[in-house]
Design an enzyme around this catalytic site. Sequence first.
Site, short mmCIF file in Angstrom:
data_model
loop_
_atom_site.label_atom_id
_atom_site.label_comp_id
_atom_site.label_asym_id
_atom_site.label_seq_id
_atom_site.Cartn_x
_atom_site.Cartn_y
_atom_site.Cartn_z
N SER A 97 40.01 25.76 37.69
CA SER A 97 40.07 24.68 36.73
C SER A 97 38.67 24.48 36.19
CB SER A 97 40.55 23.40 37.45
OG SER A 97 40.66 22.34 36.54
N ARG A 346 43.90 31.32 34.46
CA ARG A 346 45.15 30.66 34.87
C ARG A 346 45.78 30.07 33.62
NH1 ARG A 346 49.47 29.23 36.69
NH2 ARG A 346 49.83 28.00 38.55
N THR A 382 44.40 17.10 36.51
CA THR A 382 44.32 16.93 37.96
C THR A 382 44.60 15.51 38.38
OG1 THR A 382 42.62 18.61 37.93
CG2 THR A 382 42.92 17.43 39.97
N CYS A 543 47.12 39.83 29.30
CA CYS A 543 46.92 39.76 30.75
C CYS A 543 45.42 39.77 31.04
CB CYS A 543 47.59 40.93 31.45
SG CYS A 543 47.24 40.94 33.22
N CYS A 568 46.70 41.58 39.84
CA CYS A 568 47.21 40.30 39.35
C CYS A 568 46.40 39.12 39.89
CB CYS A 568 48.67 40.17 39.78
SG CYS A 568 49.47 38.67 39.20
N CYS A 571 48.08 34.28 37.19
CA CYS A 571 47.88 33.28 36.15
C CYS A 571 49.19 32.88 35.49
CB CYS A 571 46.90 33.80 35.09
SG CYS A 571 47.59 35.03 33.99
N CYS A 574 51.95 36.31 31.73
CA CYS A 574 52.93 37.30 31.29
C CYS A 574 54.34 36.73 31.31
CB CYS A 574 52.87 38.55 32.17
SG CYS A 574 53.00 38.24 33.93
#
Lengths: 599, 277
Positions: A97, A346, A382, A543, A568, A571, A574
């Site tokens: 974040s 992300r 958050t 990606c 990977c 996130c 995709c």
Amino acid sequence: LDWQLFSVLQPADSMLPLMSTPRITTHYTIHPRDKDPRWEGVEMERFADEADVVIVGGGPAGLAAAIRLKQLANKHEKELRVCVVEKAPQIGAHTLSGACLEPSALTELIPDWKERGAPLNTPVTEDVFSILTEKYRIPVPMMPGLPMQNHGNYIVRMGNLVRWLGEQAEEVGVELYPGYAAAEVLFHEDGSVKGIATNDVGIAKDGSPKDIFERGMELHAKVTLFGEGCHGHLAKQLYKKFNLRENCEPQTYAIGLKELWMIDEKKWRPGRVEHSVGWPLDRNTYGGSFLYHLNEGEPLVALGFVVGLDYTNPYLSPFREFQRWKHHPFVAPTLEGGQRIAYGARALNEGGFQSIPKLTFPGGLLIGCSPGFMNVPKIKGTHTAMKSGMLAAEAIFPKLTAETLDSETAGLHVPEYAENLKNSWVWKELYAVRNIRPSFHNYFGLYGGMIYTGIFYWIFRGKEPWTLKHCGTDANQLKPAKECTPIEYPKPDGKISFDLLSSVALSGTNHEGDQPPHLTLKDDSIPVARNLGIYDGPEQRFCPAGVYEYVPLDTGDGMRLQINAQNCVHCKTCDIKDPSQNINWVVPEGGGGPAYNGM
Amino acid sequence: MSGRVLVGVKRVIDYAVKIRVKPDNTGVVTDGVKHSMNPFCEIAVEEAVKLKEKKLIKEVVAVSCGPQQSQETIRTALAMGADRGIHVDVSGKDYENLGPLQVSKILAALAKQEDAQLILLGKQAIDDDCNQTGQMTAALLDWPQGTFASEVSLEGDKINLVREIDGGLEHIKINTPAVITADLRLNTPRYATLPNIMDSLMNNETELHKPNHRTSLCVGLIPLFETVAPEDMQGGTDRSGAMLRHTVLQSGLGLHTRSLVVFSIGIGKNKTKLGTV
């Protein structure tokens, strides 16, 4: 290997033309094991355990819910078994974040967070907002009342905050199980949620059982909280099963890429917050950048770039936009002489108020970014995620400890949670900013949106009586490749901008190699036929970890999709942006994924 | 014969993580970095548990030397099938000075204390790559050692071992009690499944030992190494190259090459020196 696999295994009973598409997907969610001869005789019984509450996801929402539950239990001297399962190998390792934290929810949860050493070390001292053009910068005055104003907030390394929350949770008696992913939702006979099952381990890449195969474990609970974060894979199943999205708009998303840099001390201005919009994105592509100077003893900055996933040009690469933004004359000087030490990405929610689904169903609740409570213009989610977790805990607790278990279904239904949320500051906040993001869908794009924000939010505080709609799902926004122009991205210079693979290496991501790829395709033939044929393979570009590659077939003519599942970073982009909605992200073996440290 | 096996497990930085050197150049950043059990230690634990399942030994005791977090590593070993854990608490400055010699002394003392029949270790740790602990422990105990084991079988009170050596495979037979270090192909470690982790958390089968002069685990943790940054090297003249040529020709090695490339590689701030003779 694909050819060998294909000749050994039975052809899939789909629309695959016989023997011409190499098999890519071997995961049991697409090819069920009960019909697979290799699984005959394999013990499929699962060990089961009972808890009062099971929470899927050890992020801010899940941990806030767990802590609040145990706080209430300890205060009222009740026994409550709360278990948190988290796919990351340690709490905080999959957390990414910006972040500028609004401490409101944290103060409500743990009022003495400062004495307990919460890692909120950097109060915001300077707040700068700019519109960038290719060479210049237009400063925008940050007036009080504008949503992105950050007075009173803290720049945090969210992974460290989540780790600290994990420690607080253990102190109050929560059972934390990092390294174990929730792979399946379990149901009672009456259709209510019974709990979850963790992932099986020891399945080989071709889908067959290895010697060390072991079934996952079932965790049953009276009520299960799903806090998987943005676009959770179990939540995706729950939306369908319980029709949770019938009265809300589809969720829209953005991808956020982030790096941590150790910069030259002379350039370090602790507490400084910089945001920008504009270059390198055009006015019709939503997105912008952030750059935060942390103050934790060393000259560390957190910077990153967000691109709305409703972009239309399949040639756009969010990663490369990020890399080229760093060369802007306003940004590059901060980074010159510095060293990049971390990278990650992300997806995040942008749907806001209009996209909040039904939050409760028999046996379970949705909390945090999974249903999506992010305040988009503030770019903060958050505090609302934590508050939703706390409200869930407060709604569940009296029902769990009531003398008689008042429920029509075997799994507890807690509609009070949604009621409480509607009466809380989370709802008011999201309602006030509901029209800002959709206001960008106009001819003037970014500038129209900023004017709208200025008038209706800053002056009228979001009280206008109408609610603008989104444009539909992000996946449907891509235009065919032949209608768009490829974007010429500059080559990375290795000092400020970098190539994709060295960035992925910095995320520390890894997965057990010999397991079925967890990026599953419903139909193996669609990527080449549709994604490559019509859209020129946008997954190669969106990606952020280089998972998808179109490589030439061994036979020479034609291409095939190669999925490098080990890269990977979880996130979920995709699953969101695939124009064919053919990719279904499921959870890999627990413990795999990025190894973020204080991201 | 007690039938007890001691297995050493070390908590190291996970192999997939990108290592970063600390700004003061005294070591690598470990704070908050993902750690896990040393892969070779996992193989050792798996072998010990396999022996127990074959009923050739009775009890598996997992030992780890390190700070508080080493208990997580021991818990993983317990979840894989170890019966008990021993955590030798070494933290702070002492932990920075903990090396193979100190660990071997601790293991030797524990082996005597626990009356162990076998010590199973990984062949080396992936953070320091020392490959010394197994060998030193055997020497301190005056036990036979079977290092780089790719196959282990117990035959009465002897052990048949296949060792992976530079020349190929070596078959040896050693007496017990012995020290064995595991190489990559010994086995494929099982997963520590959640029910077992939950069990190991509930049952807390781990003893805590603090090495000091009062206990039998008295181990001198005197610093043996000091880490410094390499000095800035200046570029040299080609004299070294000429010296080398001179020496080579003098030695009559009879090299009929037209040129010799002389190079030196430095790390950190050193410059790479390249010269041709």
